[in-house]
Design a protein around this motif. Structure first.
Motif, PDB file in Angstrom:
ATOM      1  N   ALA A  20      -8.255 -42.114 -18.516  1.00 13.55           N
ATOM      2  CA  ALA A  20      -8.321 -41.257 -17.332  1.00 13.55           C
ATOM      3  C   ALA A  20      -9.333 -41.802 -16.335  1.00 13.55           C
ATOM      4  N   GLN A  21     -10.454 -42.299 -16.822  1.00 10.65           N
ATOM      5  CA  GLN A  21     -11.453 -42.915 -15.959  1.00 10.65           C
ATOM      6  C   GLN A  21     -10.910 -44.188 -15.313  1.00 10.65           C
ATOM      7  N   ASP A  22     -10.219 -44.992 -16.099  1.00 11.13           N
ATOM      8  CA  ASP A  22      -9.662 -46.240 -15.574  1.00 11.13           C
ATOM      9  C   ASP A  22      -8.600 -45.972 -14.507  1.00 11.13           C
ATOM     10  N   LEU A  23      -7.808 -44.929 -14.716  1.00 10.73           N
ATOM     11  CA  LEU A  23      -6.801 -44.554 -13.726  1.00 10.73           C
ATOM     12  C   LEU A  23      -7.467 -44.114 -12.426  1.00 10.73           C
ATOM     13  N   LEU A  24      -8.457 -43.233 -12.532  1.00 11.89           N
ATOM     14  CA  LEU A  24      -9.114 -42.705 -11.343  1.00 11.89           C
ATOM     15  C   LEU A  24      -9.844 -43.800 -10.573  1.00 11.89           C
TER      16      LEU A  24
END
Length: 258
Positions: A20-24
């Motif tokens: 989720a962090q990598d996506l954001l």
């Protein structure tokens, strides 16, 4: 409808939040007014959005009341709504529609993805992350065991339990004609796990749930015992005694033309 277990999901929250962090991190917006987190779960992904866009109205949606209760306890300042992604439509076009590990449970991506993209405000962004692990041992073995007696009759067609992804090229083709930019990639995370049983516990929080929920308690116990036996063999101990769980994930970030 599946009823998810927030406590079981959160046992590996750090590992689940990393994608989720990598996506954001790849979302090309410096600010946003309206942000939706579709399939928000217990709010771990919504929390990232609140921190990234502190001035935005951030709304999390989920079709699990248990997950929404957990999310509201975690983020009382955010808004959470019950909703089904397959029929969800925003009243006002948002700047960001974000879906972390949710759309793999929603059918008909050929229609769903363009509909979500079209719902954005001009310059808005659709950001999606989905597990792409159907061919990993964890998920192949789920289906193999489910196709055998005495579990097959209760589980049914194991191939239809989760949506088949279109592939990176397929999602690019769905979005590229109408987008200012489409960014697609695939990452295989490597998670050291304590044992085969720990791997089973991980997938019980998500991918394994639709299989075991269709079984009686007795059949659940025998299915899980056989599944764990095969998982233990499929993921041998590494040099430190741990098992290395490969977890491929697909990412899509598409921005509308301004």
């Amino acid at each position: 409808m599946l009823e998810w277990n927030p406590a079981l999901y959160r046992r590996y929250e750090d590992e689940r939040t990393r994608p989720a962090q990598d996506l954001l991190a790849r979302v090309p917006l410096t600010e946003a007014s309206r942000v939706f987190d579709l399939g928000c779960g217990p709010g771990n992904s919504t929390e990232l959005l609140v921190h990234r866009f502190p001035c935005a109205q951030v709304v999390g949606t989920d079709n699990s009341e248990a997950m929404l209760v957990s999310a509201r306890e975690r983020l009382p300042q955010a808004r959470f709504e019950f909703g089904d992604i397959s029929s969800w439509r925003p009243e006002t076009p948002p700047d960001l529609i974000y879906a972390n590990a949710a759309l793999q449970w929603v059918p008909d991506h050929e229609t769903l993805i363009p509909r979500l993209f079209a719902a954005l405000a001009p310059g808005g962004v659709l950001a999606v992350q989905m597990p792409d692990n159907r061919q990993e041992p964890t998920h192949r073995i789920m289906r193999e065991v489910a196709a055998e007696a005495p579990w097959a009759n209760a589980i049914g067609d194991e191939d239809k339990i989760r949506t088949e992804l279109l592939g990176i090229e397929g999602y690019y083709d769905l979005l590229s004609s109408d987008a200012a930019k489409v960014d697609v990639w695939r990452t295989a995370y490597q998670h050291p796990m304590a044992s085969g049983a720990a791997i089973v516990e991980w997938v019980r929080g998500t991918g394994l749930k639709p299989f075991v929920d269709r079984l009686t308690p007795q059949l659940q116990a025998s299915y899980l015992a056989e599944y764990e036996r095969r998982i233990d063999a499929a993921y041998p101990p590494r040099a430190d005694g741990r098992r290395l769980l490969a977890f491929p994930r697909m990412f899509i970030v598409a921005q509308r033309k301004a």
